[in-house]
Design a protein around this motif. Structure first.
Motif, PDB file in Angstrom:
ATOM      1  N   LEU A 199      44.511  34.685  44.101  1.00  0.00           N
ATOM      2  CA  LEU A 199      44.213  34.766  42.674  1.00  0.00           C
ATOM      3  C   LEU A 199      44.466  33.380  42.091  1.00  0.00           C
ATOM      4  O   LEU A 199      45.607  32.947  41.979  1.00  0.00           O
ATOM      5  N   SER A 203      46.931  33.841  35.264  1.00  0.00           N
ATOM      6  CA  SER A 203      45.751  34.646  34.909  1.00  0.00           C
ATOM      7  C   SER A 203      45.731  35.085  33.447  1.00  0.00           C
ATOM      8  O   SER A 203      45.509  36.259  33.142  1.00  0.00           O
ATOM      9  N   ALA A 210      48.255  40.269  37.484  1.00  0.00           N
ATOM     10  CA  ALA A 210      48.186  39.451  38.703  1.00  0.00           C
ATOM     11  C   ALA A 210      49.478  39.550  39.499  1.00  0.00           C
ATOM     12  O   ALA A 210      49.464  39.677  40.736  1.00  0.00           O
ATOM     13  N   ALA A 214      49.806  41.018  43.370  1.00  0.00           N
ATOM     14  CA  ALA A 214      50.351  40.188  44.454  1.00  0.00           C
ATOM     15  C   ALA A 214      51.626  40.787  45.028  1.00  0.00           C
ATOM     16  O   ALA A 214      51.923  40.615  46.216  1.00  0.00           O
ATOM     17  N   ILE A 222      48.883  33.961  44.955  1.00  0.00           N
ATOM     18  CA  ILE A 222      48.591  33.373  43.648  1.00  0.00           C
ATOM     19  C   ILE A 222      48.658  31.858  43.764  1.00  0.00           C
ATOM     20  O   ILE A 222      49.637  31.319  44.304  1.00  0.00           O
TER      21      ILE A 222
END
Length: 292
Positions: A199, A203, A210, A214, A222
């Motif tokens: 990602l 975000s 996010a 994760a 991330i």
């Protein structure tokens, strides 16, 4: 003779670096979008060549993952070729790691291109930008490409959150932010558990989503590109220090943000000493399978 990348020789690995111009002068974005993004990030040199990028990272003993984005279907602007990115990176194997970009709605042609790029051109992963490429990551038409990338054993990076591309233009240049909601990628991660998904970016405005994905999905990472660390939300810093210390990656978004600026601001963050090298290079080394 230049030596291939090894983790021990590096100070950091920047997993998010854009190729913005090819050797013929063709740029990654059309005029309005390029100008808007440059203004949004206040970037001084928006289109360094690949050789210039390599020089920046070599001087700092860093490696960089480099890529362009194929958004021609959505914007009409021809992409910088994946083969060009791979060839240009091959000129600098000590510092550059090539990723490719494929329109996920290309169907079987995209699947075949992915296989060729990895097996014949040395591509080490793929970059998607749902908002710029105008696709929903949960669209089943994209799933054969995800399956192919998973089978090839390389990661996929997805832009998440707000984008500076189109910022300030009427209608944002037609770019839809909702396509980059990271929660859309939860379904992708669940459907393709062997596909390593990154990602990209803090975000905003979906940071907690996010972090949740994760934390929940072993195959989701991330990267911290696109923002100066001094603007990171406290919850992101907290998770990077604890639950996600092995899954968070240094990324700058160069040339929009320089690695010098990012590192200087990262040095001021309250990150545990034992976690810093994980974020700066060790986690990326594992994701990319780099030798020690």
């Amino acid at each position: 003779m230049t030596q291939p990348i090894s983790l021990s020789s590096l100070t950091a690995i920047d997993v998010h670096v854009h190729v913005e111009v090819d050797d013929e002068g063709h740029t990654s974005l059309g005029g309005d979008l390029m100008e808007a993004s440059a203004a949004y990030f206040k970037s001084e040199h928006r289109t360094p060549t690949v050789d210039e990028v390599a020089g920046v990272y070599r001087e700092r003993a860093m490696a960089a993952v480099v890529f362009a984005v194929d958004h021609e279907r959505a914007t009409g602007h021809p992409p910088i070729g994946n083969e060009f990115v791979a060839r240009a990176a091959a000129r600098h194997p000590d510092v550059l790691i090539p990723f490719a970009s494929i329109d996920p709605l290309r169907g079987e042609a995209g699947v075949g291109a992915a296989a060729r790029l990895v097996t014949e051109h040395g591509v080490r992963g793929f970059k998607f930008h749902p908002s710029l490429q105008n696709f929903d990551p949960t669209d089943r038409a994209a799933f054969p490409l995800y399956e192919a990338i998973s089978a090839l054993g390389v990661p996929a990076v997805f832009h998440t959150g707000q984008t500076g591309i189109g910022a300030g233009l009427p209608g944002g240049g037609g770019i839809r932010l909702g396509l980059s909601d990271p929660m859309l990628l939860d379904e992708v991660a669940a459907t393709f558990p062997d596909l390593q998904i990154v990602l990209a970016h803090p975000s905003f405005p979906w940071q907690d989503e996010a972090l949740a994905i994760a934390t929940h999905k072993a195959n989701v990472w991330i990267d911290l590109s696109g923002w100066s660390p001094k603007y990171f939300p406290p919850n992101l810093v907290r998770y990077a220090n604890t639950l996600l210390k092995d899954k968070v990656l240094f990324g700058s978004d160069f040339p929009l943000i320089t690695p010098d600026r990012w590192i200087a601001d990262f040095d001021r963050l309250d990150i545990k000493p034992e976690v810093r090298p994980k974020i700066l290079k060790e986690n990326a080394g594992r994701l990319l399978g780099l030798p020690q």
